[in-house]
Each structure stands twice: as C-alpha cells, then as structure tokens.
Write a protein that holds these residues in place. Structure first.
Motif, PDB file in Angstrom:
ATOM      1  N   ALA A 104       0.831  -1.199   0.000  1.00  0.00           N
ATOM      2  CA  ALA A 104       0.000   0.000   0.000  1.00  0.00           C
ATOM      3  C   ALA A 104       0.869   1.254   0.000  1.00  0.00           C
ATOM      4  N   ASP A 105       2.067   1.142   0.524  1.00  0.00           N
ATOM      5  CA  ASP A 105       3.041   2.238   0.473  1.00  0.00           C
ATOM      6  C   ASP A 105       3.768   2.248  -0.868  1.00  0.00           C
ATOM      7  N   HIS A 106       4.082   1.067  -1.388  1.00  0.00           N
ATOM      8  CA  HIS A 106       4.788   0.959  -2.670  1.00  0.00           C
ATOM      9  C   HIS A 106       3.940   1.532  -3.808  1.00  0.00           C
ATOM     10  N   PHE A 107       2.662   1.170  -3.838  1.00  0.00           N
ATOM     11  CA  PHE A 107       1.726   1.688  -4.840  1.00  0.00           C
ATOM     12  C   PHE A 107       0.867   2.788  -4.193  1.00  0.00           C
ATOM     13  N   ALA A 108       1.514   3.754  -3.599  1.00  0.00           N
ATOM     14  CA  ALA A 108       0.825   4.748  -2.781  1.00  0.00           C
ATOM     15  C   ALA A 108      -0.315   5.429  -3.535  1.00  0.00           C
ATOM     16  N   THR A 109      -1.506   5.386  -2.925  1.00  0.00           N
ATOM     17  CA  THR A 109      -2.716   5.975  -3.502  1.00  0.00           C
ATOM     18  C   THR A 109      -3.471   6.662  -2.379  1.00  0.00           C
ATOM     19  N   ALA A 110      -3.788   7.935  -2.544  1.00  0.00           N
ATOM     20  CA  ALA A 110      -4.386   8.702  -1.459  1.00  0.00           C
ATOM     21  C   ALA A 110      -5.870   8.946  -1.685  1.00  0.00           C
ATOM     22  N   LEU A 308      15.940  -0.457  12.859  1.00  0.00           N
ATOM     23  CA  LEU A 308      14.889   0.130  12.034  1.00  0.00           C
ATOM     24  C   LEU A 308      13.843   0.779  12.933  1.00  0.00           C
ATOM     25  N   VAL A 309      13.435   1.986  12.601  1.00  0.00           N
ATOM     26  CA  VAL A 309      12.385   2.667  13.353  1.00  0.00           C
ATOM     27  C   VAL A 309      11.031   2.140  12.882  1.00  0.00           C
ATOM     28  N   LYS A 310      10.227   1.692  13.820  1.00  0.00           N
ATOM     29  CA  LYS A 310       8.894   1.216  13.460  1.00  0.00           C
ATOM     30  C   LYS A 310       8.057   2.377  12.931  1.00  0.00           C
ATOM     31  N   SER A 311       7.286   2.113  11.895  1.00  0.00           N
ATOM     32  CA  SER A 311       6.314   3.104  11.444  1.00  0.00           C
ATOM     33  C   SER A 311       5.225   3.205  12.506  1.00  0.00           C
ATOM     34  N   PRO A 312       4.439   4.295  12.503  1.00  0.00           N
ATOM     35  CA  PRO A 312       3.351   4.392  13.474  1.00  0.00           C
ATOM     36  C   PRO A 312       2.402   3.194  13.459  1.00  0.00           C
ATOM     37  N   ALA A 313       2.068   2.684  12.270  1.00  0.00           N
ATOM     38  CA  ALA A 313       1.170   1.523  12.199  1.00  0.00           C
ATOM     39  C   ALA A 313       1.823   0.307  12.831  1.00  0.00           C
ATOM     40  N   GLU A 314       3.090   0.067  12.541  1.00  0.00           N
ATOM     41  CA  GLU A 314       3.788  -1.072  13.125  1.00  0.00           C
ATOM     42  C   GLU A 314       3.851  -0.940  14.645  1.00  0.00           C
ATOM     43  N   TYR A 315       4.096   0.270  15.108  1.00  0.00           N
ATOM     44  CA  TYR A 315       4.200   0.514  16.546  1.00  0.00           C
ATOM     45  C   TYR A 315       2.863   0.267  17.251  1.00  0.00           C
ATOM     46  N   VAL A 316       1.799   0.906  16.774  1.00  0.00           N
ATOM     47  CA  VAL A 316       0.501   0.804  17.443  1.00  0.00           C
ATOM     48  C   VAL A 316      -0.064  -0.609  17.324  1.00  0.00           C
ATOM     49  N   VAL A 317       0.041  -1.199  16.144  1.00  0.00           N
ATOM     50  CA  VAL A 317      -0.476  -2.560  15.960  1.00  0.00           C
ATOM     51  C   VAL A 317       0.298  -3.542  16.846  1.00  0.00           C
ATOM     52  N   GLY A 318       1.609  -3.400  16.915  1.00  0.00           N
ATOM     53  CA  GLY A 318       2.399  -4.272  17.775  1.00  0.00           C
ATOM     54  C   GLY A 318       2.004  -4.140  19.231  1.00  0.00           C
ATOM     55  N   LEU A 319       1.744  -2.922  19.675  1.00  0.00           N
ATOM     56  CA  LEU A 319       1.306  -2.689  21.053  1.00  0.00           C
ATOM     57  C   LEU A 319      -0.044  -3.333  21.314  1.00  0.00           C
ATOM     58  N   PHE A 343      -4.636   5.011   4.141  1.00  0.00           N
ATOM     59  CA  PHE A 343      -5.343   5.390   2.916  1.00  0.00           C
ATOM     60  C   PHE A 343      -5.012   6.817   2.468  1.00  0.00           C
ATOM     61  N   ARG A 344      -4.094   7.494   3.174  1.00  0.00           N
ATOM     62  CA  ARG A 344      -3.766   8.868   2.802  1.00  0.00           C
ATOM     63  C   ARG A 344      -2.262   9.128   2.883  1.00  0.00           C
ATOM     64  N   PRO A 345      -1.454   8.399   2.107  1.00  0.00           N
ATOM     65  CA  PRO A 345      -0.033   8.739   2.064  1.00  0.00           C
ATOM     66  C   PRO A 345       0.138  10.161   1.537  1.00  0.00           C
ATOM     67  N   PRO A 346       1.199  10.853   1.920  1.00  0.00           N
ATOM     68  CA  PRO A 346       1.326  12.265   1.556  1.00  0.00           C
ATOM     69  C   PRO A 346       1.515  12.516   0.069  1.00  0.00           C
ATOM     70  N   ASN A 347       2.050  11.560  -0.650  1.00  0.00           N
ATOM     71  CA  ASN A 347       2.273  11.708  -2.089  1.00  0.00           C
ATOM     72  C   ASN A 347       2.528  10.336  -2.684  1.00  0.00           C
ATOM     73  N   VAL A 348       2.791  10.303  -3.995  1.00  0.00           N
ATOM     74  CA  VAL A 348       2.975   9.014  -4.670  1.00  0.00           C
ATOM     75  C   VAL A 348       4.235   8.306  -4.198  1.00  0.00           C
ATOM     76  N   GLY A 349       5.140   9.039  -3.550  1.00  0.00           N
ATOM     77  CA  GLY A 349       6.333   8.408  -2.988  1.00  0.00           C
ATOM     78  C   GLY A 349       6.064   7.649  -1.706  1.00  0.00           C
ATOM     79  N   GLY A 350       4.866   7.785  -1.155  1.00  0.00           N
ATOM     80  CA  GLY A 350       4.495   7.030   0.041  1.00  0.00           C
ATOM     81  C   GLY A 350       4.803   7.768   1.330  1.00  0.00           C
ATOM     82  N   TRP A 351       4.709   7.055   2.444  1.00  0.00           N
ATOM     83  CA  TRP A 351       4.930   7.626   3.774  1.00  0.00           C
ATOM     84  C   TRP A 351       6.417   7.789   4.047  1.00  0.00           C
ATOM     85  N   PRO A 352       6.764   8.582   5.064  1.00  0.00           N
ATOM     86  CA  PRO A 352       8.177   8.687   5.454  1.00  0.00           C
ATOM     87  C   PRO A 352       8.729   7.329   5.875  1.00  0.00           C
ATOM     88  N   VAL A 353      10.033   7.259   6.033  1.00  0.00           N
ATOM     89  CA  VAL A 353      10.672   6.018   6.468  1.00  0.00           C
ATOM     90  C   VAL A 353      11.748   6.334   7.492  1.00  0.00           C
TER      91      VAL A 353
END
Length: 443
Positions: A104-110, A308-319, A343-353
């Motif tokens: 969903a990040d690779h094929f980023a669509t907002a 590796l820094v967990k993304s917010p989704a990885e962090y919250v879901v893991g918790l 469902f709302r990446p900032p641009n076609v490049g996807g979320w930060p990393v």
C-alpha cells in the motif's frame, strides 16, 4: 544473557509479524528459526473474503475494550482506517498484513473522493493487494494496472491516443519497477502511449453518488509502434508491463525495496543480490524472495537488530497485539496523529521512512497511544500479559527478549518507587513506560 535462538526469533517477528508473542517464542525455540521462517512465508490470505473489504458491522467487533460497533458508519474514512487496523491486529498470518501495508506504500494511492479515489475504490485496491501480497509481484503489478483507485490517482483513467498522460508511466518506472537512472524520458513517453485506452464507465448512482469502473477501450489505445527500453513493438498496456519487468534493473529494484523495508536501508548489497536472484528464479514470487531474505546471514546477524524505526502503524499494531486490545478507531487516530494516515499517504512516494518518523509530533502521538492502551489494560487486563510485574516476562510480552541496561534500570526503579501504588496504577505505568522505550520503538 538472552538465548540467541530466542532472540533471533524475536528479531524475525519484529520485522515480519508486528512482534512475537511469548507463545511464538516458545514454539519456535523448540522448532527452530527455519521453521519460523517457513511458517511466516508460507502463510496466505484467508479465503472467503477479507477484513479489508468488510463493513465494520460484519467484523464481529465488540470485545472488551472495543470502541467500534455495528452502529459505526462504514462509509467514513476513519472507520475504513479502523477496519484496516483490525485486520492487522487480528491477523493470523501477520506477514500477509505486513506485506499488504508494504505494498500500500509501494503503490501509494491517497483518498480523494472528488477524484473517485473513494472508500469503495480504496477497499477494492486493498483487497487486490492483500490477495497478491505473498504471491507474484508480476501478477500484482498487472492487477494494479487495472485498479480504479491507482488509475484515477495517476491520471490513467483518461489516457487516450493522441493525448497520452505520462503520470502512471513515469511512476511505473521510477517508483514501482525500475528506479531512477534505468530509463529515459523517451521511454516515459513511449510507455505512456502504451498505456492509453483506459477510461471510466459509470455503473450507477446519480450526481455526487455516481459510481464508476475502469474499462479498457481498444479504440482509445495507441496501437502504433513504440520502442521501450530498447524493445520495439505495438505494445498494449499489459504487454508493456512485461517489457519493463524483463529489464535487468527490475528484480534488483524490487529486491532493494524489500531489503530496505525488512533488513536495513543501506549497505546490504549482498542481500539485495540474493533476493533479486530469488525473484528471478521463482517467477517473481515474493514469498520465496522473503524466505531467502530472512535466511541470509546478514538478516540473522545481531548487528542489524534494533536498527529500524517502526512506522506508526507497526508501533501501534504491535502494542495492541501484545495487550490484546481492540480499540481500533482510537488506534487509527493515534497512527494518523503520528504521521501515517492510512489510505492517505502524503504523495505518490508514500509515507516517510526510518528516522523521519522521529519527530516531536510522532513521538508525542506514540506516547499518548501507550498511555491510552496502558490505562485500558489497567482497567481490563489481558490474559496475554503477565499478571505479576516480572520484568523479563513483560519484556517478552512486548516481543523482545532483552532491553538496554539503561531501560531495565529505569523500569526497575519505577517499580520500586511505585510499590505502594494500586495495582491498576502500576499496570498502566509499566505498560506506558515499556511501550515508550527506544527498545520498543525499534525493530
């Protein structure tokens, strides 16, 4: 000193499964690391529907701590985000959901309902991604070409001969398959011509409630000769995808994305080589590529753990998985506040990393999530968590087998200072502190 096999399994699950539970560590300590890799990479999406496309009321939500019920509006973006969170938290095949999030990040669509990138289209896209998440990257790429949301996002929904639009062509080569430096501007123009022929067809509704599907009309397609990446032909949209996939840079680019996501962002050339070779040898099968990646000496090395820094989704879901929490709507809000609006990446490049997640706003949202779920656990303790305050057991509950000496000292001091407080206060505080440590924020 932590047991090395147990530590290695915990490392694998942090990267591939939102974190290990103590039962996972026990199981694969007995069966071995390779068995863990085999089980994770052999898993496939559940058949007969998937959580990403069901309405909230169909998901059986309503367990202890849940803030979603049948009365929730399944048509709102926030509820759609919550349903996606639930799919990740409740996943019995967690690598499927990790790869779904990755793609969903690779094929980023907002989300943008005005441009027909609405919840219906985005849920359909997520279902397509989940279906192919552990299969062939080639099959997924072909499926995404016919995806309504991606076509509308990159303007391929009105791509016609005589006026080709280059947006999808450019991102196809730059972000999806090849990477910069492996194509020319001429290639972009020729691929754009090859992708002509798509348009929207109304399927129902009126006014702002009209619904559409993406269709291919041969009469709108440029059937003339094109030369793409040195290959000449009268390529149709799907034919040009295969031309791009045959370029030698393609498997290395996709392998590089997988390695950066699951292993390390830099200095991993040997692992990229191995994963690219596995993609080629297995007809673009991602499961085989991931198995190769997880079995490489570099992935198994202690030097790449907790970097590796967990993304917010990885962090919250893991918790949430660690504590058995079900407050999916609140979780989606914390994920968004931390910078990763599903469902709302900032641009076609996807979320930060990586370290881009380490900003004041993101860290405050993580702390707030930890405090919220800590209070929830204090009021309604999960059987997944220890009933006592045995620190090693709590560390394993959070998917770790060891923590930094400074972290351990701080937690031990906290427990001593809180000895006279109520059980609920101590539970809430321990969860909050442990979840906000650098140890838990890293994978």
């Amino acid at each position: 000193m932590a047991d090395e096999t147990r530590s290695l399994i915990a490392h694998l699950f942090r990267r591939a499964a939102f974190g290990a539970r103590p039962a996972d560590l026990d199981t694969y300590k007995a069966r071995g690391y390779e068995a863990a890799v085999t089980d994770l990479t052999s898993a496939r999406p559940a058949t007969g529907g998937n959580a990403g496309t069901k309405a909230v009321s169909e998901l059986g939500v309503g367990n202890t701590g849940s803030d979603m019920g049948a009365a929730s509006d399944p048509g709102s973006l926030h509820d759609a985000q919550a349903v996606w969170v639930q799919a990740m938290v409740g996943a019995k095949a967690p690598l499927v959901e990790r790869m779904t999030l990755f793609y969903a990040d690779h094929f980023a669509t907002a989300y943008n309902a005005r441009d027909r990138i609405d919840l219906r289209a985005l849920n359909a896209q997520l279902a397509t991604i989940r279906k192919h998440s552990m299969g062939s990257f080639r099959d997924l790429l072909h499926a995404m070409l016919d995806d309504l949301a991606l076509a509308c996002y990159l303007d391929n929904d009105a791509n016609t001969k005589g006026a080709p639009n280059e947006n999808l062509a450019r991102e196809l080569m730059e972000l999806f398959v090849l990477g910069r430096g492996n194509y020319t501007e001429t290639d972009v123009r020729e691929v754009a011509r090859s992708l002509t022929g798509y348009t929207l067809q109304q399927t129902g509704g009126t006014g702002s409630n009209r619904t559409y599907k993406l269709v291919y009309e041969p009469a709108r397609h440029d059937a003339g000769s094109k030369t793409v990446l040195g290959v000449t032909g009268t390529f149709s949209p799907h034919q040009v995808l295969d031309v791009i996939l045959r370029h030698p840079a393609a498997p290395r680019f996709v392998a590089g994305k997988l390695v950066a996501h699951f292993l390390a962002p830099t200095n991993a050339t040997s692992a990229v080589d191995d994963v690219a070779e596995a993609l080629v040898a297995n007809s673009w099968n991602v499961s085989a590529a991931l198995r190769t990646l997880f079995m490489t000496p570099m992935f198994r090395s202690s030097s790449v753990r907790d970097v590796l820094v967990k993304s917010p989704a990885e962090y919250v879901v893991g918790l949430m998985r660690a504590l058995g929490r079900t407050e999916y709507k609140r979780a989606a809000l914390y994920i968004e506040n931390a910078g990763q609006s599903l469902f709302r990446p900032p641009n076609v490049g996807g979320w930060p990393v990586g370290t881009e997640w380490l900003n004041a706003g993101s860290m405050l949202a993580r702390y707030n999530a930890a405090a919220y779920f800590g209070r929830g656990h204090a009021g309604s303790p999960s059987p997944l968590a220890p009933a006592t305050f045995d620190l090693p057991a709590w560390v394993e509950t959070f998917g770790m087998t060891s923590i930094a000496p400074s972290t351990q000292s701080a937690l031990e001091n906290y427990m001593q200072n809180m000895a006279s407080e109520s059980m609920a206060t101590k539970r809430a505080g321990l969860v909050t502190m442990l979840a906000t440590t650098p140890d838990f924020n890293l994978a």
